[in-house]
Design a protein around this motif. Sequence first.
Motif, PDB file in Angstrom:
ATOM      1  N   TRP A  65       0.827  -1.202   0.000  1.00 55.40           N
ATOM      2  CA  TRP A  65       0.000   0.000   0.000  1.00 55.40           C
ATOM      3  C   TRP A  65       0.869   1.263   0.000  1.00 55.40           C
ATOM      4  N   SER A  90       1.883   2.624  -3.293  1.00 56.03           N
ATOM      5  CA  SER A  90       0.827   3.411  -3.908  1.00 56.03           C
ATOM      6  C   SER A  90       0.817   4.831  -3.341  1.00 56.03           C
ATOM      7  N   VAL A  91       0.996   4.933  -2.015  1.00 53.12           N
ATOM      8  CA  VAL A  91       1.070   6.250  -1.374  1.00 53.12           C
ATOM      9  C   VAL A  91       2.280   7.019  -1.907  1.00 53.12           C
ATOM     10  N   GLU A 120       1.576   8.446  -5.299  1.00 54.14           N
ATOM     11  CA  GLU A 120       0.685   9.612  -5.235  1.00 54.14           C
ATOM     12  C   GLU A 120       1.435  10.845  -4.737  1.00 54.14           C
ATOM     13  N   HIS A 166      -5.822   8.072  -0.451  1.00 50.52           N
ATOM     14  CA  HIS A 166      -4.520   8.184   0.186  1.00 50.52           C
ATOM     15  C   HIS A 166      -4.478   9.227   1.309  1.00 50.52           C
ATOM     16  N   THR A 189      -4.016   8.030   5.191  1.00 53.62           N
ATOM     17  CA  THR A 189      -2.665   7.584   5.560  1.00 53.62           C
ATOM     18  C   THR A 189      -1.724   8.769   5.670  1.00 53.62           C
TER      19      THR A 189
END
Length: 200
Positions: A97, A100-101, A104, A164, A167
């Motif tokens: 995950w 992915s953050v 971004e 996002h 997080t």
Amino acid sequence: MSTGDMRSVMRLLTAVEPTPQQERLLGIVRERCAKTDARFHDQGIDLGVSVGQALEELLEGAPSVDVSPAYTYAFHEVVACHFSDTVDLGSWRRMSWFHSVDDELARHGVPSDLRPGTFLFSGPPVGLPHPGDIVPQIGVLPAPRAAALCDAYEAVLDRLDPDHQGTVRRFAEVLRVEAEEWESARSLGQTNDTIFFWFR
């Protein structure tokens, strides 16, 4: 996550003749390692090397195997005796995950060293045998970088994909506190230079 002076951890691990204070700390670390070993034993988990043995081998500078999570657990116990109480950042089902953050945040210009995938999985500041599995994992972030991280996250938070934002907001909030505590500790002459992350 916890914060402290990593140099004190390294001094303990490399001391040729431990001081009385270091001997006292080693006693606490050995007790913590024994409790961790007992927990694994109760769960029927065999790490190949006990955490207690791994600690002694780290102190001697001579790990006996190339792959075992025991050394990572032993190192964590040394850190735990030197660092602050832990802050729970949350639970994530997949470590991927954070990639992915990272993507971004990169899309919005956040520098690579401030993206979570970089510092969360950076590993310990000392060579350890590979843990062999996806967990446990260690990461470190220099405490002086916490303010820059928060500034960068807060500047882009409203522009991030909604998936996002939670997080990134959590990290910004928690590390803002760490940044303020770093400034306060520095003004008092303290040297809590490292933020330590632990995934298990």
